[in-house]
Motif scaffolding. Structure first.
Motif, PDB file in Angstrom:
ATOM      1  N   TYR A 137       0.837  -1.202   0.000  1.00  0.00           N
ATOM      2  CA  TYR A 137       0.000   0.000   0.000  1.00  0.00           C
ATOM      3  C   TYR A 137       0.870   1.249   0.000  1.00  0.00           C
ATOM      4  CZ  TYR A 137      -3.818  -3.135   1.095  1.00  0.00           C
ATOM      5  OH  TYR A 137      -4.738  -4.134   1.023  1.00  0.00           O
ATOM      6  N   CYS A 138       0.335   2.320  -0.600  1.00  0.00           N
ATOM      7  CA  CYS A 138       0.945   3.639  -0.467  1.00  0.00           C
ATOM      8  C   CYS A 138      -0.150   4.560   0.060  1.00  0.00           C
ATOM      9  CB  CYS A 138       1.471   4.135  -1.811  1.00  0.00           C
ATOM     10  SG  CYS A 138       2.133   5.803  -1.722  1.00  0.00           S
ATOM     11  N   ASN A 139       0.059   5.105   1.250  1.00  0.00           N
ATOM     12  CA  ASN A 139      -0.971   5.911   1.914  1.00  0.00           C
ATOM     13  C   ASN A 139      -2.336   5.217   1.849  1.00  0.00           C
ATOM     14  OD1 ASN A 139       1.041   7.716   2.403  1.00  0.00           O
ATOM     15  ND2 ASN A 139       0.390   9.232   0.893  1.00  0.00           N
ATOM     16  N   ASP A 140      -2.334   3.938   2.219  1.00  0.00           N
ATOM     17  CA  ASP A 140      -3.553   3.123   2.336  1.00  0.00           C
ATOM     18  C   ASP A 140      -4.203   2.746   1.004  1.00  0.00           C
ATOM     19  OD1 ASP A 140      -3.398   2.848   5.063  1.00  0.00           O
ATOM     20  OD2 ASP A 140      -4.473   4.730   5.428  1.00  0.00           O
ATOM     21  N   ARG A 141      -3.592   3.085  -0.108  1.00  0.00           N
ATOM     22  CA  ARG A 141      -4.137   2.612  -1.403  1.00  0.00           C
ATOM     23  C   ARG A 141      -3.273   1.481  -1.898  1.00  0.00           C
ATOM     24  NH1 ARG A 141      -5.881   7.789  -4.929  1.00  0.00           N
ATOM     25  NH2 ARG A 141      -7.289   6.269  -5.845  1.00  0.00           N
ATOM     26  N   ARG A 142      -3.923   0.430  -2.370  1.00  0.00           N
ATOM     27  CA  ARG A 142      -3.216  -0.750  -2.856  1.00  0.00           C
ATOM     28  C   ARG A 142      -2.316  -0.390  -4.038  1.00  0.00           C
ATOM     29  NH1 ARG A 142      -4.513  -6.583  -2.636  1.00  0.00           N
ATOM     30  NH2 ARG A 142      -2.488  -7.442  -3.242  1.00  0.00           N
ATOM     31  N   ILE A 143      -1.098  -0.902  -4.033  1.00  0.00           N
ATOM     32  CA  ILE A 143      -0.193  -0.646  -5.161  1.00  0.00           C
ATOM     33  C   ILE A 143       0.238  -1.966  -5.796  1.00  0.00           C
ATOM     34  CG2 ILE A 143       0.704   1.598  -4.409  1.00  0.00           C
ATOM     35  CD1 ILE A 143       3.118   0.163  -3.180  1.00  0.00           C
ATOM     36  N   ALA A 199       7.591  -1.033  -6.653  1.00  0.00           N
ATOM     37  CA  ALA A 199       6.377  -1.655  -6.095  1.00  0.00           C
ATOM     38  C   ALA A 199       5.118  -0.931  -6.560  1.00  0.00           C
ATOM     39  CB  ALA A 199       6.445  -1.678  -4.568  1.00  0.00           C
ATOM     40  N   ARG A 200       5.189   0.396  -6.712  1.00  0.00           N
ATOM     41  CA  ARG A 200       3.967   1.108  -7.141  1.00  0.00           C
ATOM     42  C   ARG A 200       3.919   1.319  -8.649  1.00  0.00           C
ATOM     43  NH1 ARG A 200       4.108   7.542  -5.762  1.00  0.00           N
ATOM     44  NH2 ARG A 200       6.345   7.812  -5.577  1.00  0.00           N
ATOM     45  N   GLY A 201       4.879   0.743  -9.361  1.00  0.00           N
ATOM     46  CA  GLY A 201       4.782   0.700 -10.824  1.00  0.00           C
ATOM     47  C   GLY A 201       5.122   1.993 -11.530  1.00  0.00           C
ATOM     48  N   ILE A 202       5.731   2.961 -10.821  1.00  0.00           N
ATOM     49  CA  ILE A 202       6.077   4.187 -11.554  1.00  0.00           C
ATOM     50  C   ILE A 202       7.457   4.068 -12.204  1.00  0.00           C
ATOM     51  CG2 ILE A 202       4.516   5.624 -10.177  1.00  0.00           C
ATOM     52  CD1 ILE A 202       6.928   6.927  -8.918  1.00  0.00           C
TER      53      ILE A 202
END
Ligand code: 2AM
Ligand code: CA
Length: 268
Positions: A137-143, A199-202
């Motif tokens: 998660y990043c700030n509670d949003r699934r990544i 992990a967050r795909g950026i």
């Protein structure tokens, strides 16, 4: 996620440490003394930050083992199966120069397998967390890691070598290949934040050599829980003193690994 006690304590420690780092930036700006004193000041901040994290963790879990970059391992003579692996500031040089790209990196292992991790960039207020079996998660949003398959469309992270200079030629061969066969390379100055960005795909993948376990433990878990792959240059998951790492979404990890292993100059 938020009802996981290990994560809650890790987040509490990371936020407290992050607040301390943000307050320290102003003091850093006001130091108008010799470079050496600035560096000394930063190493004091590194140590203070590690103490803040350690206090929160050991207050909650006095029996746990704690391994930090600054003070090494403290076992309290404990045989606990839990170990905290902590980098109080990853991206120290950025921090020192006033570049906001730095973080606190915390992994919690149980019998040497990571079960929870926290990476916190206090300046941008980005909190990355993962828990085994529950995702990242990043700030509670699934990544999740990116889905790009074609290397030519990918951004790849790395760190310029700062020791083990005998490997520079191998590093430059990888760099040249990737300059010619990707949409770009990025050198952010924080390995832990590069792993969080995979992990967050950026970014789509990354490679580094000569890192330490506290640079990578939390980011590895974030990537794995986000569907990505991590390995050393041999393609397995054995990491000891020096961590040579290849990470990415499953397609790009395989391509980066094959690039490293098929080049003329090997890292040895
Ligand atoms: P650090 O900030 O905790 O030292 C930058 O390329 C990455 O390599 C960072 O994650 C940084 O972690 C790590 N690193 C370790 N030793 C370094 C050094 N002497 N100079 C620059 N980066 C270093
Ligand atoms: Ca580090």
């Amino acid at each position: 996620m938020n009802n996981e006690p290990l994560l809650n304590i890790g987040i509490k420690a990371a936020r407290k440490a992050g607040n301390f780092l943000i307050r320290s930036i102003d003091k850093l700006k006001n130091i108008k003394v010799l470079e050496k004193s600035t560096n000394d000041f930063v190493s004091i901040i590194d140590q203070e930050t590690e103490k803040i994290i350690k206090d929160v963790v050991l207050n909650a879990y006095p029996e746990h083992v704690f391994l930090g970059e600054e003070f090494g391992i403290s076992t309290n003579n404990s045989k606990s199966e839990f170990k905290w692996i902590v980098d109080p500031i990853d991206g120290t040089t950025n921090f020192l120069h006033g570049i906001s790209h730095f973080c606190i990196s915390i992994a919690v292992t149980k019998n040497d397998k990571t079960v929870a991790s926290i990476i916190y960039n206090p300046y941008d207020n980005l909190l990355f967390t993962s828990y085994s079996g529950k995702g990242s998660y990043c700030n509670d949003r699934r990544i999740r890691v990116s889905t790009r398959q074609n290397l030519m469309n990918c951004l790849i992270g790395t760190g310029l070598p700062f020791r083990e200079n005998d490997k520079i030629d191998a590093y430059l061969e990888t760099t040249k290949f990737l300059m010619l066969n990707t949409s770009g390379l990025r050198r952010s100055g924080s390995a832990a934040l590069d792993l969080a960005d995979v992990a967050r795909g950026i970014i789509d993948g990354a490679w580094y050599y000569g890192l330490k376990i506290w640079d990578v433990a939390a980011g590895f878990h974030l990537i794995q829980e986000a569907g990505g792959i991590i390995s050393n240059f041999e393609g397995d998951n054995n990491f000891d003193q020096e961590c040579n790492i290849v990470v990415g979404n499953p397609y790009i990890h395989a391509k980066l690994l094959s690039c490293i292993n098929s080049q003329k100059i090997q890292y040895q």
